[in-house]
Design a protein around this motif. Structure first.
Motif, PDB file in Angstrom:
ATOM      1  N   ALA A 101       0.829  -1.204   0.000  1.00  0.00           N
ATOM      2  CA  ALA A 101       0.000   0.000   0.000  1.00  0.00           C
ATOM      3  C   ALA A 101       0.863   1.254   0.000  1.00  0.00           C
ATOM      4  CB  ALA A 101      -0.936  -0.002   1.213  1.00  0.00           C
ATOM      5  N   GLU A 102       1.929   1.246   0.806  1.00  0.00           N
ATOM      6  CA  GLU A 102       2.823   2.401   0.831  1.00  0.00           C
ATOM      7  C   GLU A 102       3.547   2.561  -0.502  1.00  0.00           C
ATOM      8  OE1 GLU A 102       3.741   4.890   3.207  1.00  0.00           O
ATOM      9  OE2 GLU A 102       1.734   4.268   3.810  1.00  0.00           O
ATOM     10  N   ILE A 103       3.912   1.457  -1.119  1.00  0.00           N
ATOM     11  CA  ILE A 103       4.570   1.519  -2.424  1.00  0.00           C
ATOM     12  C   ILE A 103       3.618   2.095  -3.467  1.00  0.00           C
ATOM     13  CG2 ILE A 103       5.520   0.114  -4.296  1.00  0.00           C
ATOM     14  CD1 ILE A 103       6.635  -1.773  -2.163  1.00  0.00           C
ATOM     15  N   PHE A 104       2.392   1.587  -3.489  1.00  0.00           N
ATOM     16  CA  PHE A 104       1.411   2.080  -4.455  1.00  0.00           C
ATOM     17  C   PHE A 104       1.041   3.532  -4.173  1.00  0.00           C
ATOM     18  CE2 PHE A 104       0.186  -2.565  -4.947  1.00  0.00           C
ATOM     19  CZ  PHE A 104       0.722  -2.670  -6.212  1.00  0.00           C
ATOM     20  N   GLN A 109       1.150   9.184  -6.117  1.00  0.00           N
ATOM     21  CA  GLN A 109       1.614  10.564  -5.971  1.00  0.00           C
ATOM     22  C   GLN A 109       2.441  11.016  -7.164  1.00  0.00           C
ATOM     23  OE1 GLN A 109       3.648  10.551  -2.177  1.00  0.00           O
ATOM     24  NE2 GLN A 109       1.760  10.944  -1.036  1.00  0.00           N
ATOM     25  N   SER A 110       2.986  10.058  -7.915  1.00  0.00           N
ATOM     26  CA  SER A 110       3.789  10.419  -9.081  1.00  0.00           C
ATOM     27  C   SER A 110       2.934  10.819 -10.282  1.00  0.00           C
ATOM     28  CB  SER A 110       4.704   9.252  -9.473  1.00  0.00           C
ATOM     29  OG  SER A 110       3.945   8.154  -9.980  1.00  0.00           O
ATOM     30  N   ILE A 111       1.641  10.555 -10.210  1.00  0.00           N
ATOM     31  CA  ILE A 111       0.735  10.914 -11.306  1.00  0.00           C
ATOM     32  C   ILE A 111       0.263  12.348 -11.123  1.00  0.00           C
ATOM     33  CG2 ILE A 111      -1.355  10.275 -12.552  1.00  0.00           C
ATOM     34  CD1 ILE A 111       0.853   8.148 -12.550  1.00  0.00           C
ATOM     35  N   SER A 112       0.481  13.167 -12.108  1.00  0.00           N
ATOM     36  CA  SER A 112       0.132  14.584 -11.998  1.00  0.00           C
ATOM     37  C   SER A 112      -1.382  14.792 -11.989  1.00  0.00           C
ATOM     38  CB  SER A 112       0.751  15.367 -13.155  1.00  0.00           C
ATOM     39  OG  SER A 112       0.183  14.954 -14.392  1.00  0.00           O
ATOM     40  N   GLN A 113      -1.811  15.877 -11.381  1.00  0.00           N
ATOM     41  CA  GLN A 113      -3.232  16.208 -11.323  1.00  0.00           C
ATOM     42  C   GLN A 113      -3.793  16.463 -12.712  1.00  0.00           C
ATOM     43  OE1 GLN A 113      -5.238  16.116  -8.681  1.00  0.00           O
ATOM     44  NE2 GLN A 113      -6.952  16.647 -10.024  1.00  0.00           N
ATOM     45  N   GLY A 114      -2.928  16.886 -13.633  1.00  0.00           N
ATOM     46  CA  GLY A 114      -3.392  17.152 -14.992  1.00  0.00           C
ATOM     47  C   GLY A 114      -3.985  15.930 -15.666  1.00  0.00           C
ATOM     48  N   GLN A 115      -3.497  14.759 -15.342  1.00  0.00           N
ATOM     49  CA  GLN A 115      -4.031  13.545 -15.956  1.00  0.00           C
ATOM     50  C   GLN A 115      -5.428  13.228 -15.417  1.00  0.00           C
ATOM     51  OE1 GLN A 115      -1.524  10.323 -17.011  1.00  0.00           O
ATOM     52  NE2 GLN A 115       0.333  11.293 -16.228  1.00  0.00           N
ATOM     53  N   VAL A 138       0.951   3.650 -12.602  1.00  0.00           N
ATOM     54  CA  VAL A 138       1.429   3.378 -11.249  1.00  0.00           C
ATOM     55  C   VAL A 138       2.173   2.048 -11.202  1.00  0.00           C
ATOM     56  CG1 VAL A 138       0.681   2.803  -8.908  1.00  0.00           C
ATOM     57  CG2 VAL A 138      -0.306   4.777 -10.087  1.00  0.00           C
ATOM     58  N   VAL A 139       1.621   1.025 -11.837  1.00  0.00           N
ATOM     59  CA  VAL A 139       2.247  -0.298 -11.840  1.00  0.00           C
ATOM     60  C   VAL A 139       3.645  -0.223 -12.437  1.00  0.00           C
ATOM     61  CG1 VAL A 139       2.116  -2.619 -12.807  1.00  0.00           C
ATOM     62  CG2 VAL A 139       0.073  -1.556 -11.862  1.00  0.00           C
ATOM     63  N   LYS A 140       3.792   0.529 -13.513  1.00  0.00           N
ATOM     64  CA  LYS A 140       5.102   0.684 -14.140  1.00  0.00           C
ATOM     65  C   LYS A 140       6.084   1.379 -13.202  1.00  0.00           C
ATOM     66  CE  LYS A 140       8.310   1.039 -17.305  1.00  0.00           C
ATOM     67  NZ  LYS A 140       9.301   1.742 -16.444  1.00  0.00           N
ATOM     68  N   VAL A 141       5.632   2.414 -12.511  1.00  0.00           N
ATOM     69  CA  VAL A 141       6.514   3.181 -11.635  1.00  0.00           C
ATOM     70  C   VAL A 141       6.978   2.358 -10.438  1.00  0.00           C
ATOM     71  CG1 VAL A 141       6.599   5.157 -10.064  1.00  0.00           C
ATOM     72  CG2 VAL A 141       5.578   5.417 -12.332  1.00  0.00           C
ATOM     73  N   VAL A 142       6.059   1.586  -9.862  1.00  0.00           N
ATOM     74  CA  VAL A 142       6.373   0.893  -8.601  1.00  0.00           C
ATOM     75  C   VAL A 142       6.977  -0.491  -8.809  1.00  0.00           C
ATOM     76  CG1 VAL A 142       4.476   2.103  -7.483  1.00  0.00           C
ATOM     77  CG2 VAL A 142       4.092  -0.200  -8.349  1.00  0.00           C
ATOM     78  N   MET A 143       7.100  -0.939 -10.032  1.00  0.00           N
ATOM     79  CA  MET A 143       7.549  -2.308 -10.280  1.00  0.00           C
ATOM     80  C   MET A 143       8.891  -2.640  -9.620  1.00  0.00           C
ATOM     81  SD  MET A 143       6.610  -5.150 -11.423  1.00  0.00           S
ATOM     82  CE  MET A 143       5.136  -4.576 -12.266  1.00  0.00           C
ATOM     83  N   PRO A 144       9.914  -1.777  -9.663  1.00  0.00           N
ATOM     84  CA  PRO A 144      11.175  -2.121  -8.979  1.00  0.00           C
ATOM     85  C   PRO A 144      10.990  -2.312  -7.477  1.00  0.00           C
ATOM     86  CG  PRO A 144      11.527  -0.360 -10.564  1.00  0.00           C
ATOM     87  CD  PRO A 144      10.042  -0.534 -10.453  1.00  0.00           C
TER      88      PRO A 144
END
Length: 214
Positions: A101-104, A109-115, A138-144
């Motif tokens: 949950a913390e990872i996700f 938070q990495s997704i901008s409000q514009g999207q 999100v899945v792509k960002v948190v995969m590592p």
């Protein structure tokens, strides 16, 4: 070599238990962690408070203590009596869901409000926005980070020995105590190493396949 071949079947039986706990934990903890991360963005203050309390407790107490509490504590309190395997799986799911949950949450938070605003202009509701726009990124960002937790899960699964489950580590302990030799531990370490290497390369391959988001 002959001795190693003699004890290998018992170690492999223990490995089946380890893989069972590992697989069921992933199947339960990843979606639950995603759900908890979404809940943390809720506008309901009470819901956010409950979610934060859950994460604090799960991350702030040792996993070993949680296993003992779920298996022994709930039974002593006359709440529910769970079999060993079910108690271990439930505890691992609840524990790892908090970390996921913390990872996700960091991924969201990495997704901008514009999207979010763009999705609203296109007529997407909240669920559609999450499903088609936000979660794939999100899945792509948190995969590592998820990959690191998956590796940790393989090693943490050895903690189920404390409630008497016949996992890989317990099988090695029995063989080592019976035959007074460190060879079983070497084989156990080798099997864990094979698992972690396989998962590491598997997660790296998955990361490369998801590069189409760039």
């Amino acid at each position: 070599m002959q001795y190693m071949l003699e004890i290998l079947p018992s170690l492999l039986n223990g490995l089946k238990m380890t893989l069972g706990v590992f697989s069921l934990t992933l199947l339960g903890a990843v979606p639950l962690g995603m759900l908890v991360a979404v809940t943390m963005k809720s506008k309901l203050v009470v819901l956010r408070a409950v979610t934060n309390a859950y994460i604090t407790v799960m991350r702030g107490t040792p996993l070993l203590l949680q296993i003992v509490f779920v298996y022994y504590g709930l039974s002593l309190a006359n709440i529910v009596t769970l079999p060993r395997f079910e108690a271990a799986v439930v505890t691992f799911i609840l524990n790892y869901a908090a970390y996921f949950a913390e990872i996700f949450r960091g991924g969201f938070q990495s997704i901008s409000q514009g999207q979010y605003d763009g999705a609203k202009v296109l007529g997407f509701n909240r669920i559609q926005t999450l499903r088609y726009i936000v979660i794939p990124q999100v899945v792509k960002v948190v995969m590592p980070s998820v990959g690191n937790e998956v590796i940790n899960l393989v090693k943490d699964s050895s903690l189920v020995y404390v409630i008497g489950l016949g996992d890989l580590m317990r099988a090695g302990n029995i063989a080592a105590a019976r035959d007074v030799t460190l060879v079983p531990y070497l084989l156990v370490g080798l099997l864990y190493l094979i698992l972690t290497i396989t998962l590491t390369y598997g997660m790296r391959g998955l990361e490369k396949r998801m590069n189409y988001y760039r």
